[in-house]
Design an enzyme around this catalytic site. Structure first.
Site, mmCIF file in Angstrom:
data_model
loop_
_atom_site.group_PDB
_atom_site.id
_atom_site.type_symbol
_atom_site.label_atom_id
_atom_site.label_comp_id
_atom_site.label_asym_id
_atom_site.label_seq_id
_atom_site.Cartn_x
_atom_site.Cartn_y
_atom_site.Cartn_z
ATOM 1 N N SER A 174 0.828 -1.207 0.000
ATOM 2 C CA SER A 174 0.000 0.000 0.000
ATOM 3 C C SER A 174 0.862 1.256 0.000
ATOM 4 O O SER A 174 1.543 1.513 -0.980
ATOM 5 C CB SER A 174 -1.037 0.031 1.116
ATOM 6 O OG SER A 174 -2.033 0.986 0.778
ATOM 7 N N HIS A 217 3.601 14.565 5.610
ATOM 8 C CA HIS A 217 3.540 15.996 5.299
ATOM 9 C C HIS A 217 4.098 16.710 6.524
ATOM 10 O O HIS A 217 3.639 16.447 7.645
ATOM 11 C CB HIS A 217 2.102 16.442 5.030
ATOM 12 C CG HIS A 217 1.417 15.597 4.001
ATOM 13 N ND1 HIS A 217 1.630 15.753 2.655
ATOM 14 C CD2 HIS A 217 0.558 14.556 4.132
ATOM 15 C CE1 HIS A 217 0.905 14.855 1.998
ATOM 16 N NE2 HIS A 217 0.246 14.118 2.882
ATOM 17 N N CYS A 269 -1.347 -3.749 3.616
ATOM 18 C CA CYS A 269 -2.248 -4.879 3.412
ATOM 19 C C CYS A 269 -1.538 -6.170 3.780
ATOM 20 O O CYS A 269 -0.318 -6.264 3.695
ATOM 21 C CB CYS A 269 -2.693 -4.940 1.954
ATOM 22 S SG CYS A 269 -3.611 -3.483 1.441
#
Length: 128
Positions: free
Chosen positions: A61, A66, A81
Site C-alpha cells: 500500500s 507531510h 495490506c
C-alpha cells in the site's frame, strides 16, 4: 482483514529534520523496511520556504508524510495490506527519528465489504 491503516500525528518534532528532504527519504525507507513492507517507489517534494511531502508506494500500500517545520508537526499515514506487515513499527521509526516529543496514533482495520456488512447496521452517507 484486508490490512491496517495507521494515522499518526507527530508534535514538537525536530524542525531541522522535518525540513530535510534527504533525511526524510532515508527515514521513510527505514520505516518501510521495519514494517516488513516492500518499497516500490518513493517521491518527495520540498516546499518554499519550508516543509516536505513524501509518498512511498509499497507493494502492500503506502506511507505518506507531510511536514510543517515551523510548527514542529508532521502528519503521517501508513496503510499496509496483509498479515505479514506491521505499520505500527513504521510509525515508531518516524516518531523516533523525527524526535517527536508527543504523538497521537489511530489504528484502523480495513475490511472487505463482506466483513464490514457483518459489523455495520446502518451505512453512513457522505454529504454531496
Amino acid at each position: 482483514m484486508v490490512g491496517k491503516h495507521c494515522i499518526l500525528e507527530l508534535y514538537d518534532c525536530d524542525p531541522a529534520r522535518l525540513d530535510d528532504e534527504a533525511f526524510l527519504r532515508t527515514t521513510i525507507t527505514t520505516a518501510a523496511k521495519r514494517a516488513g513492507a516492500t518499497l516500490l517507489n518513493l517521491i518527495t517534494h520540498s516546499f518554499e520556504p519550508q516543509g516536505v511531502t513524501g509518498l512511498a508506494l509499497l507493494a502492500e500500500s503506502h506511507i505518506s508524510i507531510h511536514t510543517w517545520p515551523e510548527s514542529g508537526y508532521a502528519a503521517v499515514d501508513v496503510f499496509t495490506c496483509g498479515d505479514h506487515t506491521m505499520p505500527e513499527q513504521a510509525c515508531a521509526v518516524l516518531r523516533d527519528e523525527l524526535r517527536a516529543q508527543r504523538h497521537a496514533l489511530r489504528s484502523f482495520r480495513r475490511e472487505t465489504p463482506a466483513a464490514v456488512a457483518d459489523t455495520v447496521r446502518e451505512p453512513i452517507q457522505l454529504p454531496g
